[in-house]
Scaffold this motif. Structure first.
Motif, mmCIF file in Angstrom:
data_model
loop_
_atom_site.group_PDB
_atom_site.id
_atom_site.type_symbol
_atom_site.label_atom_id
_atom_site.label_comp_id
_atom_site.label_asym_id
_atom_site.label_seq_id
_atom_site.Cartn_x
_atom_site.Cartn_y
_atom_site.Cartn_z
ATOM 1 N N THR A 73 0.840 -1.195 0.000
ATOM 2 C CA THR A 73 0.000 0.000 0.000
ATOM 3 C C THR A 73 0.881 1.254 0.000
ATOM 4 O OG1 THR A 73 -0.111 -0.016 2.411
ATOM 5 C CG2 THR A 73 -1.882 -1.137 1.228
ATOM 6 N N PRO A 93 2.379 4.873 1.211
ATOM 7 C CA PRO A 93 2.712 5.366 2.564
ATOM 8 C C PRO A 93 1.474 5.981 3.229
ATOM 9 C CG PRO A 93 4.374 6.077 0.976
ATOM 10 C CD PRO A 93 3.260 5.441 0.188
ATOM 11 N N GLY A 94 1.314 5.683 4.502
ATOM 12 C CA GLY A 94 0.192 6.230 5.256
ATOM 13 C C GLY A 94 -1.028 5.326 5.287
ATOM 14 N N PHE A 95 -1.061 4.303 4.417
ATOM 15 C CA PHE A 95 -2.172 3.359 4.406
ATOM 16 C C PHE A 95 -1.838 2.189 5.324
ATOM 17 C CE2 PHE A 95 -3.009 5.808 0.721
ATOM 18 C CZ PHE A 95 -4.342 5.643 0.383
ATOM 19 N N SER A 96 -2.829 1.687 6.023
ATOM 20 C CA SER A 96 -2.649 0.553 6.929
ATOM 21 C C SER A 96 -3.737 -0.475 6.667
ATOM 22 C CB SER A 96 -2.722 1.036 8.382
ATOM 23 O OG SER A 96 -2.654 -0.052 9.263
#
Length: 152
Positions: A126, A128-131
């Motif tokens: 994903t 950056p910043g997605f979890s």
């Protein structure tokens, strides 16, 4: 005699699963685990209610399923109508992490939901910043039983 020993071992395994997860060995919990362990497809709460009969009311059954899901004993998958179905998790699942990233198969004829454990979902990279918290992949078609009956 041998069949009795096999049944006893299965009951012992289910009871041990509860103990490992810090849960009391109650008859309704053991019965839910027994039902789920004997089915080849995921199972809906309405089906469990029918099979359980007077052994557990709707609220008790809901709480059992919720607790089992939280503990990583079962996982939930939605069928084509949006009904929650439940199946036993793999041994790698726990209260903190589910590892059931496999294909789910919805049969459009019999409406059963199958866990196809051999078909793993690849890791998803994903931005950056997605979890990622949960991954679900569902295939729709005819199961082997319905395919066989259709050709007759």
């Amino acid at each position: 005699m041998i069949k009795f020993a096999v049944m006893e071992k299965q009951e012992d395994k289910l009871a041990e699963l509860l103990v490992q997860n810090g849960l009391k060995r109650t008859l309704p919990r053991l019965k839910v685990l027994d039902i789920l362990s004997k089915r080849d497809s995921a199972t809906s709460q309405p089906f469990l209610e029918k099979v359980m009969g007077s052994d557990a009311d709707r609220v008790t059954l809901y709480r059992i399923l919720q607790t089992f899901e939280e503990k990583g004993i079962i996982h939930k998958v939605l069928d084509g109508q949006g009904t929650a179905n439940y199946a036993l998790c793999t041994t790698g699942c726990s209260q903190h992490e589910h590892h059931d990233e496999h294909l789910h198969f919805n049969c459009r004829n019999c409406q059963r939901v199958y866990c196809l454990d051999a078909v793993r979902i690849p890791r998803i990279k994903t931005p950056p910043g997605f979890s990622v918290e949960n991954i679900s992949l569902t295939a729709v078609g005819l199961c082997s039983y319905c395919s066989d009956n259709k050709s007759e």
